[in-house]
Design a protein around this motif. Structure first.
Motif, PDB file in Angstrom:
ATOM      1  N   ASP A  69      22.102  43.451  -2.582  1.00 36.04           N
ATOM      2  CA  ASP A  69      22.135  44.855  -2.141  1.00 36.04           C
ATOM      3  C   ASP A  69      21.581  45.774  -3.227  1.00 36.04           C
ATOM      4  O   ASP A  69      20.784  46.683  -2.944  1.00 36.04           O
ATOM      5  CB  ASP A  69      23.562  45.279  -1.790  1.00 36.04           C
ATOM      6  N   THR A  70      21.997  45.552  -4.463  1.00 39.84           N
ATOM      7  CA  THR A  70      21.531  46.385  -5.570  1.00 39.84           C
ATOM      8  C   THR A  70      20.031  46.245  -5.778  1.00 39.84           C
ATOM      9  O   THR A  70      19.308  47.241  -5.944  1.00 39.84           O
ATOM     10  CB  THR A  70      22.280  46.025  -6.860  1.00 39.84           C
ATOM     11  N   LYS A  71      19.537  45.018  -5.767  1.00 39.86           N
ATOM     12  CA  LYS A  71      18.107  44.792  -5.968  1.00 39.86           C
ATOM     13  C   LYS A  71      17.284  45.386  -4.827  1.00 39.86           C
ATOM     14  O   LYS A  71      16.193  45.933  -5.049  1.00 39.86           O
ATOM     15  CB  LYS A  71      17.824  43.301  -6.119  1.00 39.86           C
ATOM     16  N   PHE A  72      17.794  45.313  -3.619  1.00 39.85           N
ATOM     17  CA  PHE A  72      17.089  45.884  -2.471  1.00 39.85           C
ATOM     18  C   PHE A  72      16.985  47.405  -2.596  1.00 39.85           C
ATOM     19  O   PHE A  72      15.911  47.986  -2.398  1.00 39.85           O
ATOM     20  CB  PHE A  72      17.824  45.501  -1.187  1.00 39.85           C
ATOM     21  N   ASN A  73      18.083  48.041  -2.955  1.00 44.18           N
ATOM     22  CA  ASN A  73      18.064  49.501  -3.093  1.00 44.18           C
ATOM     23  C   ASN A  73      17.180  49.947  -4.252  1.00 44.18           C
ATOM     24  O   ASN A  73      16.477  50.970  -4.151  1.00 44.18           O
ATOM     25  CB  ASN A  73      19.494  50.025  -3.263  1.00 44.18           C
ATOM     26  N   ASP A  98      20.380  39.124   4.183  1.00 44.77           N
ATOM     27  CA  ASP A  98      21.542  38.311   3.839  1.00 44.77           C
ATOM     28  C   ASP A  98      21.260  37.534   2.556  1.00 44.77           C
ATOM     29  O   ASP A  98      20.147  37.043   2.348  1.00 44.77           O
ATOM     30  CB  ASP A  98      21.854  37.348   4.976  1.00 44.77           C
ATOM     31  N   ALA A  99      22.274  37.404   1.718  1.00 48.37           N
ATOM     32  CA  ALA A  99      22.110  36.683   0.451  1.00 48.37           C
ATOM     33  C   ALA A  99      21.805  35.205   0.670  1.00 48.37           C
ATOM     34  O   ALA A  99      21.293  34.536  -0.235  1.00 48.37           O
ATOM     35  CB  ALA A  99      23.374  36.831  -0.399  1.00 48.37           C
ATOM     36  N   CYS A 100      22.081  34.690   1.863  1.00 45.26           N
ATOM     37  CA  CYS A 100      21.791  33.286   2.152  1.00 45.26           C
ATOM     38  C   CYS A 100      20.381  33.075   2.667  1.00 45.26           C
ATOM     39  O   CYS A 100      19.966  31.941   2.905  1.00 45.26           O
ATOM     40  CB  CYS A 100      22.794  32.757   3.167  1.00 45.26           C
ATOM     41  N   GLY A 101      19.636  34.162   2.851  1.00 44.15           N
ATOM     42  CA  GLY A 101      18.257  34.046   3.302  1.00 44.15           C
ATOM     43  C   GLY A 101      17.922  35.045   4.388  1.00 44.15           C
ATOM     44  O   GLY A 101      18.743  35.327   5.267  1.00 44.15           O
ATOM     45  N   THR A 121       3.739  49.744   4.373  1.00 48.59           N
ATOM     46  CA  THR A 121       4.851  48.820   4.606  1.00 48.59           C
ATOM     47  C   THR A 121       4.914  47.772   3.504  1.00 48.59           C
ATOM     48  O   THR A 121       3.902  47.435   2.885  1.00 48.59           O
ATOM     49  CB  THR A 121       4.714  48.099   5.966  1.00 48.59           C
ATOM     50  N   ALA A 122       6.118  47.276   3.268  1.00 45.98           N
ATOM     51  CA  ALA A 122       6.337  46.208   2.293  1.00 45.98           C
ATOM     52  C   ALA A 122       7.545  45.391   2.743  1.00 45.98           C
ATOM     53  O   ALA A 122       8.364  45.865   3.541  1.00 45.98           O
ATOM     54  CB  ALA A 122       6.556  46.783   0.893  1.00 45.98           C
ATOM     55  N   THR A 123       7.646  44.177   2.216  1.00 49.79           N
ATOM     56  CA  THR A 123       8.695  43.251   2.660  1.00 49.79           C
ATOM     57  C   THR A 123       9.523  42.749   1.487  1.00 49.79           C
ATOM     58  O   THR A 123       8.988  42.377   0.442  1.00 49.79           O
ATOM     59  CB  THR A 123       8.071  42.054   3.399  1.00 49.79           C
ATOM     60  N   PHE A 124      10.834  42.746   1.685  1.00 51.28           N
ATOM     61  CA  PHE A 124      11.790  42.217   0.708  1.00 51.28           C
ATOM     62  C   PHE A 124      12.405  40.960   1.309  1.00 51.28           C
ATOM     63  O   PHE A 124      12.991  41.001   2.398  1.00 51.28           O
ATOM     64  CB  PHE A 124      12.870  43.269   0.430  1.00 51.28           C
ATOM     65  N   THR A 125      12.260  39.834   0.599  1.00 52.87           N
ATOM     66  CA  THR A 125      12.684  38.542   1.139  1.00 52.87           C
ATOM     67  C   THR A 125      13.691  37.864   0.225  1.00 52.87           C
ATOM     68  O   THR A 125      13.526  37.860  -0.998  1.00 52.87           O
ATOM     69  CB  THR A 125      11.469  37.610   1.324  1.00 52.87           C
TER      70      THR A 125
END
Length: 211
Positions: A69-73, A98-101, A121-125
């Motif tokens: 969550d922190t890294k995403f924000n 989700d932290a599991c993928g 646009t960009a993607t966080f995986t």
């Protein structure tokens, strides 16, 4: 006499003609010509909006959800823009992956008073957790007439031969109740691998002492 000329809808350019009466100048007429330059009022073009999305991000599995969550924000905050008039940046990010993928594709939008919205646009995986792989030891048969300490040691060594890999924070347990009697007996053991990112994985094997 005054003649007013309007130029391009802005402040007019004026041509003024003044006549001095003859009675005042003993019959001499004087013409005074006054020309005032037109004044131009210019509003500079607004600087075009320049929007830069953060680069696509990829995180390893098995971190805590709080860490993800922190890294995403923080990643969302890496979007940058310049230019425009009263420009504002927004995004359509929902909840973090989700932290599991999983992954989240986010559209960033800059709105300005002086041009249409600009987007990128960009993607966080978050990588999928590796599936749990559990391997039980093969069934084992021991001959009778060994002492109990020897059977106990062989049984404990056999228990340790179970192997597990994958998963997140994986924990391996078994339900053994002790080695069989050295005079003969059988114990069937179930091993259970518990992971944060999938259901429990189990397997069974049997340790036998011949009668």
């Amino acid at each position: 006499t005054e003649f007013a000329l309007r130029v391009a809808g802005l402040i007019p350019e004026r041509l003024m003609v003044e006549v001095t009466p003859a009675a005042m100048l003993s019959g001499i007429k004087t013409w005074v010509l006054l020309v005032v330059d037109a004044i131009t009022f210019t509003v500079e073009d607004a600087t075009p909006v320049m929007l830069t999305c953060p680069p696509d991000a990829r995180e390893m599995a098995c971190q805590t959800q709080g860490e993800i969550d922190t890294k995403f924000n923080d990643w969302l905050g890496d979007a940058m823009f310049s230019g425009g008039c009263n420009a504002m940046i927004t995004n359509d990010a929902g909840t973090p992956p989700d932290a599991c993928g999983g992954s989240a594709t986010v559209t960033f939008t800059v709105s300005s008073d002086c041009e249409a919205d600009v987007t990128c646009t960009a993607t966080f995986t978050v990588e999928d957790a590796t599936p749990v792989m559990l391997t039980c030891p093969p069934d084992q048969m021991e001959m009778a007439c060994q002492d109990q300490a020897t059977i106990d040691q062989k049984f404990n060594d056999w228990l340790d031969d179970a192997m597990v890999s994958g998963g997140c924070n994986t924990n391996l347990t078994n339900d053994n109740i002790g080695a069989p009697d050295a005079c003969g007996g059988t114990i069937t053991v179930m091993w259970t691998a518990s992971s944060d990112c999938e259901g429990d994985v189990t397997c069974t094997a049997t340790f036998t002492v011949e009668d």
